[in-house]
Design a protein around this motif. Structure first.
Motif, mmCIF file in Angstrom:
data_model
loop_
_atom_site.group_PDB
_atom_site.id
_atom_site.type_symbol
_atom_site.label_atom_id
_atom_site.label_comp_id
_atom_site.label_asym_id
_atom_site.label_seq_id
_atom_site.Cartn_x
_atom_site.Cartn_y
_atom_site.Cartn_z
ATOM 1 N N TRP A 42 5.625 4.634 -1.843
ATOM 2 C CA TRP A 42 4.566 5.276 -1.066
ATOM 3 C C TRP A 42 5.102 5.821 0.250
ATOM 4 O O TRP A 42 4.755 6.926 0.663
ATOM 5 C CB TRP A 42 3.426 4.307 -0.778
ATOM 6 C CG TRP A 42 2.373 4.252 -1.826
ATOM 7 C CD1 TRP A 42 1.955 3.139 -2.509
ATOM 8 C CD2 TRP A 42 1.569 5.325 -2.328
ATOM 9 N NE1 TRP A 42 0.957 3.469 -3.394
ATOM 10 C CE2 TRP A 42 0.701 4.807 -3.294
ATOM 11 C CE3 TRP A 42 1.509 6.688 -2.040
ATOM 12 C CZ2 TRP A 42 -0.220 5.587 -3.979
ATOM 13 C CZ3 TRP A 42 0.591 7.481 -2.732
ATOM 14 C CH2 TRP A 42 -0.261 6.927 -3.686
ATOM 15 N N TYR A 45 7.013 8.983 -0.350
ATOM 16 C CA TYR A 45 6.123 10.068 -0.759
ATOM 17 C C TYR A 45 5.293 10.586 0.416
ATOM 18 O O TYR A 45 5.244 11.788 0.688
ATOM 19 C CB TYR A 45 5.198 9.604 -1.891
ATOM 20 C CG TYR A 45 4.195 10.651 -2.290
ATOM 21 C CD1 TYR A 45 4.582 11.745 -3.048
ATOM 22 C CD2 TYR A 45 2.874 10.562 -1.881
ATOM 23 C CE1 TYR A 45 3.659 12.731 -3.405
ATOM 24 C CE2 TYR A 45 1.947 11.533 -2.230
ATOM 25 C CZ TYR A 45 2.346 12.612 -2.996
ATOM 26 O OH TYR A 45 1.442 13.578 -3.334
ATOM 27 N N ILE A 46 4.632 9.672 1.128
ATOM 28 C CA ILE A 46 3.744 10.089 2.214
ATOM 29 C C ILE A 46 4.532 10.744 3.346
ATOM 30 O O ILE A 46 4.150 11.815 3.835
ATOM 31 C CB ILE A 46 2.909 8.900 2.729
ATOM 32 C CG1 ILE A 46 1.929 8.439 1.631
ATOM 33 C CG2 ILE A 46 2.154 9.268 4.005
ATOM 34 C CD1 ILE A 46 1.228 7.128 1.932
ATOM 35 N N ARG A 49 5.550 14.198 2.230
ATOM 36 C CA ARG A 49 4.439 15.165 2.203
ATOM 37 C C ARG A 49 4.040 15.585 3.616
ATOM 38 O O ARG A 49 3.716 16.737 3.859
ATOM 39 C CB ARG A 49 3.226 14.588 1.458
ATOM 40 C CG ARG A 49 3.457 14.330 -0.019
ATOM 41 C CD ARG A 49 3.998 15.536 -0.778
ATOM 42 N NE ARG A 49 3.143 16.695 -0.609
ATOM 43 C CZ ARG A 49 3.567 17.956 -0.611
ATOM 44 N NH1 ARG A 49 4.831 18.232 -0.781
ATOM 45 N NH2 ARG A 49 2.712 18.937 -0.436
ATOM 46 N N THR A 62 2.859 4.275 7.793
ATOM 47 C CA THR A 62 2.671 4.435 6.350
ATOM 48 C C THR A 62 2.598 3.072 5.664
ATOM 49 O O THR A 62 1.755 2.846 4.793
ATOM 50 C CB THR A 62 3.819 5.272 5.744
ATOM 51 O OG1 THR A 62 3.902 6.507 6.445
ATOM 52 C CG2 THR A 62 3.599 5.539 4.274
ATOM 53 N N CYS A 66 -0.598 1.350 3.479
ATOM 54 C CA CYS A 66 -0.456 0.750 2.145
ATOM 55 C C CYS A 66 -0.951 -0.686 2.110
ATOM 56 O O CYS A 66 -1.671 -1.082 1.191
ATOM 57 C CB CYS A 66 0.998 0.806 1.699
ATOM 58 S SG CYS A 66 1.619 2.472 1.457
ATOM 59 N N SER A 73 -3.975 3.216 -5.184
ATOM 60 C CA SER A 73 -3.555 4.612 -5.059
ATOM 61 C C SER A 73 -4.586 5.530 -4.416
ATOM 62 O O SER A 73 -4.258 6.288 -3.494
ATOM 63 C CB SER A 73 -3.176 5.175 -6.435
ATOM 64 O OG SER A 73 -2.076 4.485 -6.952
ATOM 65 N N SER A 74 -5.801 5.506 -4.891
ATOM 66 C CA SER A 74 -6.799 6.438 -4.343
ATOM 67 C C SER A 74 -7.086 6.140 -2.880
ATOM 68 O O SER A 74 -7.271 7.056 -2.070
ATOM 69 C CB SER A 74 -8.083 6.416 -5.167
ATOM 70 O OG SER A 74 -8.645 5.129 -5.166
ATOM 71 N N GLN A 77 -4.067 7.307 -0.660
ATOM 72 C CA GLN A 77 -4.097 8.756 -0.471
ATOM 73 C C GLN A 77 -5.215 9.165 0.494
ATOM 74 O O GLN A 77 -5.012 10.019 1.365
ATOM 75 C CB GLN A 77 -4.272 9.444 -1.808
ATOM 76 C CG GLN A 77 -3.051 9.277 -2.721
ATOM 77 C CD GLN A 77 -3.274 9.889 -4.067
ATOM 78 O OE1 GLN A 77 -3.529 11.078 -4.174
ATOM 79 N NE2 GLN A 77 -3.174 9.085 -5.112
ATOM 80 N N GLN A 78 -6.389 8.572 0.334
ATOM 81 C CA GLN A 78 -7.513 8.938 1.190
ATOM 82 C C GLN A 78 -7.241 8.554 2.639
ATOM 83 O O GLN A 78 -7.478 9.352 3.563
ATOM 84 C CB GLN A 78 -8.784 8.272 0.701
ATOM 85 C CG GLN A 78 -10.014 8.684 1.484
ATOM 86 C CD GLN A 78 -11.294 8.099 0.921
ATOM 87 O OE1 GLN A 78 -11.263 7.201 0.084
ATOM 88 N NE2 GLN A 78 -12.414 8.603 1.374
ATOM 89 N N ALA A 80 -4.323 8.015 4.114
ATOM 90 C CA ALA A 80 -3.224 8.834 4.637
ATOM 91 C C ALA A 80 -3.734 10.226 5.004
ATOM 92 O O ALA A 80 -3.331 10.807 5.996
ATOM 93 C CB ALA A 80 -2.098 8.929 3.627
ATOM 94 N N TRP A 81 -4.642 10.767 4.197
ATOM 95 C CA TRP A 81 -5.209 12.095 4.472
ATOM 96 C C TRP A 81 -6.018 12.069 5.771
ATOM 97 O O TRP A 81 -5.991 13.008 6.547
ATOM 98 C CB TRP A 81 -6.077 12.541 3.305
ATOM 99 C CG TRP A 81 -6.664 13.896 3.491
ATOM 100 C CD1 TRP A 81 -6.073 15.109 3.274
ATOM 101 C CD2 TRP A 81 -7.998 14.201 3.959
ATOM 102 N NE1 TRP A 81 -6.929 16.132 3.568
ATOM 103 C CE2 TRP A 81 -8.121 15.596 3.998
ATOM 104 C CE3 TRP A 81 -9.075 13.417 4.340
ATOM 105 C CZ2 TRP A 81 -9.289 16.239 4.406
ATOM 106 C CZ3 TRP A 81 -10.240 14.058 4.750
ATOM 107 C CH2 TRP A 81 -10.330 15.447 4.775
#
Length: 83
Positions: A42, A45-46, A49, A62, A66, A73-74, A77-78, A80-81
């Protein structure tokens, strides 16, 4: 075949919750239970991105993201966004 406003598309029919017989893809395939993505994956990846969009996020932040959502996962992602 001419399409008009009174004729719902196939996609609309499959999404109609009042007509389960039309939900042709409901439980169509087998359920596959996957393990959670690891924190190190993660982080890579984060951070990658963020960098790809010209932004920066620390590995520490990050990792906190986590851990806060237990690597779901969802939620990772949410959250982090939202950062």
């Amino acid at each position: 075949m001419k399409k008009n406003g009174n004729n719902p598309s196939f996609f609309q029919k499959t999404q109609d919750t009042n007509a389960p017989s039309l939900c042709v893809f409901y439980k169509f395939g087998d359920t596959i239970h996957l393990p959670k993505i690891g924190i190190l994956d993660w982080i890579a990846y984060i951070c990658g991105r963020f960098e790809a969009t010209g932004k920066h996020i620390s590995e520490e932040l990050t990792e906190k993201i986590c851990r806060k959502v237990d690597n779901h996962s969802s939620y990772v992602q949410q959250l982090a966004w939202l950062v």
